[in-house]
Design a protein around this motif. Structure first.
Motif, PDB file in Angstrom:
ATOM      1  N   ALA A 393      33.465  15.485  45.944  1.00  0.00           N
ATOM      2  CA  ALA A 393      33.236  16.811  45.080  1.00  0.00           C
ATOM      3  C   ALA A 393      33.901  17.438  45.742  1.00  0.00           C
ATOM      4  CB  ALA A 393      31.073  17.101  46.115  1.00  0.00           C
ATOM      5  N   ALA A 394      34.796  17.477  46.221  1.00  0.00           N
ATOM      6  CA  ALA A 394      35.815  18.542  46.757  1.00  0.00           C
ATOM      7  C   ALA A 394      36.616  18.407  45.915  1.00  0.00           C
ATOM      8  CB  ALA A 394      36.392  17.630  47.616  1.00  0.00           C
ATOM      9  N   PRO A 395      36.833  17.996  45.196  1.00  0.00           N
ATOM     10  CA  PRO A 395      38.290  18.704  43.838  1.00  0.00           C
ATOM     11  C   PRO A 395      37.174  19.471  42.919  1.00  0.00           C
ATOM     12  CG  PRO A 395      38.360  16.497  43.915  1.00  0.00           C
ATOM     13  CD  PRO A 395      37.263  16.670  44.589  1.00  0.00           C
ATOM     14  N   ILE A 396      36.283  19.303  42.751  1.00  0.00           N
ATOM     15  CA  ILE A 396      35.615  20.098  41.922  1.00  0.00           C
ATOM     16  C   ILE A 396      34.884  22.019  42.630  1.00  0.00           C
ATOM     17  CG2 ILE A 396      33.749  20.775  40.295  1.00  0.00           C
ATOM     18  CD1 ILE A 396      33.625  18.156  39.048  1.00  0.00           C
ATOM     19  N   ALA A 397      34.001  21.654  43.817  1.00  0.00           N
ATOM     20  CA  ALA A 397      33.494  22.492  44.566  1.00  0.00           C
ATOM     21  C   ALA A 397      34.216  23.498  45.373  1.00  0.00           C
ATOM     22  CB  ALA A 397      33.019  21.550  45.765  1.00  0.00           C
ATOM     23  N   ASN A 398      35.384  23.001  45.905  1.00  0.00           N
ATOM     24  CA  ASN A 398      35.978  24.100  46.008  1.00  0.00           C
ATOM     25  C   ASN A 398      36.941  24.898  45.303  1.00  0.00           C
ATOM     26  OD1 ASN A 398      35.277  22.744  48.670  1.00  0.00           O
ATOM     27  ND2 ASN A 398      37.179  21.145  48.593  1.00  0.00           N
ATOM     28  N   ARG A 399      37.059  25.102  43.516  1.00  0.00           N
ATOM     29  CA  ARG A 399      38.222  25.376  43.601  1.00  0.00           C
ATOM     30  C   ARG A 399      37.226  27.055  44.241  1.00  0.00           C
ATOM     31  NH1 ARG A 399      36.870  26.942  37.583  1.00  0.00           N
ATOM     32  NH2 ARG A 399      35.615  25.764  37.434  1.00  0.00           N
ATOM     33  N   PRO A 400      38.474  27.836  43.472  1.00  0.00           N
ATOM     34  CA  PRO A 400      38.311  29.334  43.576  1.00  0.00           C
ATOM     35  C   PRO A 400      37.641  30.085  42.504  1.00  0.00           C
ATOM     36  CG  PRO A 400      39.662  28.934  45.084  1.00  0.00           C
ATOM     37  CD  PRO A 400      39.436  28.254  44.190  1.00  0.00           C
ATOM     38  N   VAL A 401      36.771  31.042  41.859  1.00  0.00           N
ATOM     39  CA  VAL A 401      36.258  31.947  40.639  1.00  0.00           C
ATOM     40  C   VAL A 401      35.639  33.056  40.824  1.00  0.00           C
ATOM     41  CG1 VAL A 401      35.257  29.329  40.544  1.00  0.00           C
ATOM     42  CG2 VAL A 401      33.764  31.031  41.361  1.00  0.00           C
ATOM     43  N   GLY A 402      36.202  33.282  41.449  1.00  0.00           N
ATOM     44  CA  GLY A 402      35.472  35.100  42.388  1.00  0.00           C
ATOM     45  C   GLY A 402      35.554  35.562  43.729  1.00  0.00           C
ATOM     46  N   HIS A 403      35.398  37.044  43.875  1.00  0.00           N
ATOM     47  CA  HIS A 403      35.090  37.401  45.990  1.00  0.00           C
ATOM     48  C   HIS A 403      33.875  38.834  45.189  1.00  0.00           C
ATOM     49  CE1 HIS A 403      39.324  36.241  45.232  1.00  0.00           C
ATOM     50  NE2 HIS A 403      39.665  35.952  45.870  1.00  0.00           N
ATOM     51  N   ILE A 404      33.376  38.770  46.473  1.00  0.00           N
ATOM     52  CA  ILE A 404      32.536  38.614  46.818  1.00  0.00           C
ATOM     53  C   ILE A 404      32.905  40.157  48.151  1.00  0.00           C
ATOM     54  CG2 ILE A 404      30.750  37.918  45.596  1.00  0.00           C
ATOM     55  CD1 ILE A 404      30.328  36.830  47.985  1.00  0.00           C
ATOM     56  N   ARG A 458      31.463  35.107  52.679  1.00  0.00           N
ATOM     57  CA  ARG A 458      32.842  34.036  53.872  1.00  0.00           C
ATOM     58  C   ARG A 458      33.369  35.322  54.002  1.00  0.00           C
ATOM     59  NH1 ARG A 458      32.366  30.257  49.930  1.00  0.00           N
ATOM     60  NH2 ARG A 458      31.768  27.964  49.978  1.00  0.00           N
ATOM     61  N   ASP A 459      34.156  34.783  55.315  1.00  0.00           N
ATOM     62  CA  ASP A 459      35.419  35.814  55.649  1.00  0.00           C
ATOM     63  C   ASP A 459      36.628  36.552  55.094  1.00  0.00           C
ATOM     64  OD1 ASP A 459      33.825  35.309  57.780  1.00  0.00           O
ATOM     65  OD2 ASP A 459      35.474  34.033  58.816  1.00  0.00           O
ATOM     66  N   ASP A 460      36.827  35.502  53.873  1.00  0.00           N
ATOM     67  CA  ASP A 460      38.151  36.091  53.060  1.00  0.00           C
ATOM     68  C   ASP A 460      37.194  35.981  52.013  1.00  0.00           C
ATOM     69  OD1 ASP A 460      36.618  33.480  51.459  1.00  0.00           O
ATOM     70  OD2 ASP A 460      38.458  32.137  51.814  1.00  0.00           O
ATOM     71  N   GLY A 461      35.914  35.963  51.244  1.00  0.00           N
ATOM     72  CA  GLY A 461      35.169  36.701  50.545  1.00  0.00           C
ATOM     73  C   GLY A 461      35.459  35.668  48.823  1.00  0.00           C
ATOM     74  N   VAL A 462      35.951  34.542  49.407  1.00  0.00           N
ATOM     75  CA  VAL A 462      35.813  33.533  48.431  1.00  0.00           C
ATOM     76  C   VAL A 462      35.104  33.547  47.897  1.00  0.00           C
ATOM     77  CG1 VAL A 462      36.789  31.917  47.147  1.00  0.00           C
ATOM     78  CG2 VAL A 462      38.826  33.262  48.205  1.00  0.00           C
ATOM     79  N   THR A 584      35.249  35.839  37.613  1.00  0.00           N
ATOM     80  CA  THR A 584      36.428  35.888  37.432  1.00  0.00           C
ATOM     81  C   THR A 584      37.172  37.008  37.181  1.00  0.00           C
ATOM     82  OG1 THR A 584      36.293  33.631  37.324  1.00  0.00           O
ATOM     83  CG2 THR A 584      38.250  34.246  36.918  1.00  0.00           C
ATOM     84  N   ALA A 585      36.434  37.112  35.708  1.00  0.00           N
ATOM     85  CA  ALA A 585      36.807  38.762  34.906  1.00  0.00           C
ATOM     86  C   ALA A 585      36.623  40.420  36.071  1.00  0.00           C
ATOM     87  CB  ALA A 585      36.868  38.601  33.828  1.00  0.00           C
ATOM     88  N   ASN A 586      35.629  40.119  36.578  1.00  0.00           N
ATOM     89  CA  ASN A 586      35.017  41.011  36.977  1.00  0.00           C
ATOM     90  C   ASN A 586      35.447  41.858  38.461  1.00  0.00           C
ATOM     91  OD1 ASN A 586      34.134  42.737  34.975  1.00  0.00           O
ATOM     92  ND2 ASN A 586      33.395  41.037  35.273  1.00  0.00           N
ATOM     93  N   SER A 587      36.287  39.894  39.310  1.00  0.00           N
ATOM     94  CA  SER A 587      36.349  40.393  41.172  1.00  0.00           C
ATOM     95  C   SER A 587      37.609  40.034  41.177  1.00  0.00           C
ATOM     96  CB  SER A 587      35.657  39.580  41.383  1.00  0.00           C
ATOM     97  OG  SER A 587      35.535  38.086  41.765  1.00  0.00           O
ATOM     98  N   SER A 588      38.530  40.370  42.512  1.00  0.00           N
ATOM     99  CA  SER A 588      39.457  40.173  42.728  1.00  0.00           C
ATOM    100  C   SER A 588      39.951  40.192  44.457  1.00  0.00           C
ATOM    101  CB  SER A 588      41.454  41.106  42.492  1.00  0.00           C
ATOM    102  OG  SER A 588      40.630  42.316  42.669  1.00  0.00           O
ATOM    103  N   ALA A 589      40.666  39.696  45.208  1.00  0.00           N
ATOM    104  CA  ALA A 589      40.629  39.688  46.370  1.00  0.00           C
ATOM    105  C   ALA A 589      40.806  41.172  47.089  1.00  0.00           C
ATOM    106  CB  ALA A 589      41.512  38.657  46.457  1.00  0.00           C
TER     107      ALA A 589
END
Length: 605
Positions: A393-404, A458-462, A584-589
């Protein structure tokens, strides 16, 4: 003797131990006249008779609504509430997870000669990514490792339709995606899924086996498995065409007679329908001040009408925890249990079996829920299974899509009608379908049951693809339809009336749509008609509005038939893709998303 199962496509059925029973019968018949019943019972129990007297304690371990939670759940999905000895409550964090549930079940079985493990549906469906993207094959493998003996189907077993459920039971690679691991074919469930009240509309025959008989050393216990009668209202219609979902009580009573004609007098119903205890604490005494007094909901009427032939009911669907004694039609107390959800609890019930009558001694039944803590050793086989599937699953699962910037909650507490995460998803759906070429939507409606987990920071917000999938695992297609103001008002009223009268389903709405919910009133009157606003303007009954919602709602699901009458339907992207695009469109680090305010539905209490 050992319990055996067949692996035929007709379903796994227990094999009758004819030779063993004949031997037992011969031993009993050979007892000299006047011999004590205890001696006869000892002979009937086995060759040495040690501990095999007339009364036998059978351990029934049960759980429900696992929903493919192989990895330990997080946030509110990993919490329980407990009542302490002084009457106050405390929160227990970090509970659940398949590798811990398996260890707890193994430990619970230790020292019990007679132990059965059963489940009450929704083992799969609405699953986190690790199981969901592989069509829940990993969860079935894990349940096989847990030595699950039998389960009823739940509504979520039908998320991908009846044909896929048949594959889950009998094995074989996915018809579209094929085999997920090179050289390996999915073997299917080693346990039978029971579906007594799911029948073919034309033939009347059950989709899967209706009953299962567990047997060891002449001890025989029958199981009847049913899902809630309303399953057709809460799953996509396309996957269940041609199927009928029958009344729970009528079906259980019918098959209780069938089992009794087969000589089985000890019967347990596995029922994917449940109740709501007065307290959310897992150890709340729902028999206070009297038997079953502390629980409400559909299970109460069902339990009061199911035949006294049935000795216990293992239930689910509501994700609640309880171990109650609701009286049967004869007034005799009967155990009714549920073990919350996501593998956070399991129920341990002692069924005292009388070899002479072949029935359960109801007064001796004892039951309690136990916490699946993570302070035990991980179950090795399931831990390895999780790691193996995670690699795939890793190649799909770990892709970043936004930040909170904070955890965006999806509280399941009773009385919390507007939820931060539900609001965020409705906003994402409006944004995705508002462009003219995407549907021209003016507002969005989201069913609360489609939001399956909090969006945990998460700690990094990703936020990863895995996180987004865990929140919305159904991959429903989004739609835009025309509804009049009058139809929209009817939809709001259907939240608290009709099929949703007893248990309201409050739609999550986009930020430009507001209204008042008056809980001091009853039924449809709870919606204050002149309070409904779109972009601050009153809703006009005769005006047509473009409304975004997923295909489940446009099919009339969750008790909203009026939503199925929308015109000019346009199908768009999936709900998951729309959600990910919004993140993706409405968030960033630098500018992570925060939880939306819950100010769209004004509550009057």
């Amino acid at each position: 003797m050992a319990v055996k199962r067949s692996k035929s496509k007709a379903g796994r059925r227990i094999l009758a131990a004819g030779a063993g029973l004949a031997t037992v019968g011969a031993l009993v018949a050979a007892m000299p006249a006047g011999a004590s019943q205890d001696a006869a019972d000892a002979a009937a129990g086995g060759t040495n008779g040690k501990g095999w007297g007339r009364m036998v304690d059978v351990q029934l371990l049960s759980f429900n609504d696992l929903h493919g939670n192989l990895e330990p759940p997080a946030g509110s999905s990993a919490r329980l509430t407990r009542i302490k000895e002084d009457g106050t409550t405390e929160t227990i964090n970090n509970v659940g997870g398949a590798e811990y549930l398996a260890t707890h079940l193994e430990q619970a079985r230790a020292g019990h000669r007679y132990s059965i493990t059963a489940a009450a549906g929704d083992m799969i469906g609405a699953s986190p990514l690790l199981s969901g993207i592989f069509h829940d094959e990993p969860t079935i493998e894990a349940l096989n490792e847990m030595k699950l003996d039998v389960s009823s189907v739940g509504n979520h077993e039908f998320d991908e339709g009846a044909r896929e459920l048949s594959r889950i039971q009998n094995g074989g690679c996915h018809p579209v995606e094929g085999c997920f691991e090179e050289g390996k074919t999915f073997e299917g469930a080693n346990f039978p899924y029971l579906a007594a009240n799911v029948t073919d509309e034309k033939s009347g025959k059950p989709l899967l086996d209706p009953t299962f008989i567990w047997e060891k050393d002449g001890v025989r216990i029958g199981f009847i498995g049913v899902t809630l009668e309303g399953t057709a209202n809460i799953v996509a219609a396309d996957g269940i065409k041609g199927l009928k979902f029958g009344d729970e009580v009528e079906t259980i009573n019918k098959y209780a007679k069938v089992l009794e004609r087969k000589g089985v007098k000890s019967i347990v119903a596995l029922l994917h329908e449940g109740g709501m205890p007065a307290s959310g604490a897992y150890n709340y005494d729902c028999d206070t001040p009297g038997a079953g007094a502390g629980i409400s909901g559909p299970i109460v009427d069902i339990a009061k009408n199911v035949s006294p032939q049935v000795d216990a009911l293992v239930t689910g669907h509501t994700h609640q925890a309880y171990a109650c004694t609701i009286p049967d039609p004869s007034g005799k107390p009967r155990t009714v249990t549920s073990a919350a959800s996501f593998g956070r609890l399991y129920t341990d019930t002692t069924l005292t079996y009388d070899r002479r009558t072949k029935d359960i001694v109801r007064t001796a039944v004892a039951s309690a829920n136990h916490v699946v803590t993570r302070d035990v050793e991980e179950h090795g086989a399931i831990h390895d299974l999780i790691e193996r599937w995670n690699v795939l699953a890793a190649p799909i699962a770990n892709r970043p899509v936004g930040h909170i910037g904070e955890t965006i909650e999806n509280p399941n507490d009773a009385g919390v009608y507007e939820k931060p995460l539900g609001n965020l998803i409705a906003d994402a759906q409006l944004a995705g379908l508002s462009p003219a070429d995407k549907g021209g939507a003016q507002l969005a409606l989201m069913n609360p049951g489609g939001v399956r987990a909090p969006l945990t920071k998460r700690d990094d917000g990703v936020v990863t693809y895995r996180d987004a999938y865990t929140v919305q695992p159904f991959t429903n297609m989004m739609t835009s339809v025309d509804l009049t103001g009058a139809q929209l008002l009817t939809a709001l009223r259907q939240q608290v009336s009709g099929a949703n009268l007893a248990s309201p389903k409050i739609l999550q709405v986009s930020k430009n749509f507001t209204y008042t919910l008056d809980l001091t009133k009853a039924g449809a009157d709870r919606i204050v008609a002149d309070s409904v606003r779109l972009n601050g303007e009153p809703l006009e009954p005769s005006k047509t509005y473009r409304v975004a919602m997923n295909e489940f709602l446009t099919g009339g699901g969750d008790g909203f038939p009026v939503l199925a009458t929308g015109a000019n339907k346009l199908v768009g992207a999936s709900d998951l893709d729309v959600f990910i695009d919004y993140l993706t469109a409405n968030s960033s680090a630098a500018q992570p998303l925060k939880a939306p305010a819950t100010d769209r539905i004004k509550i009057v209490r």
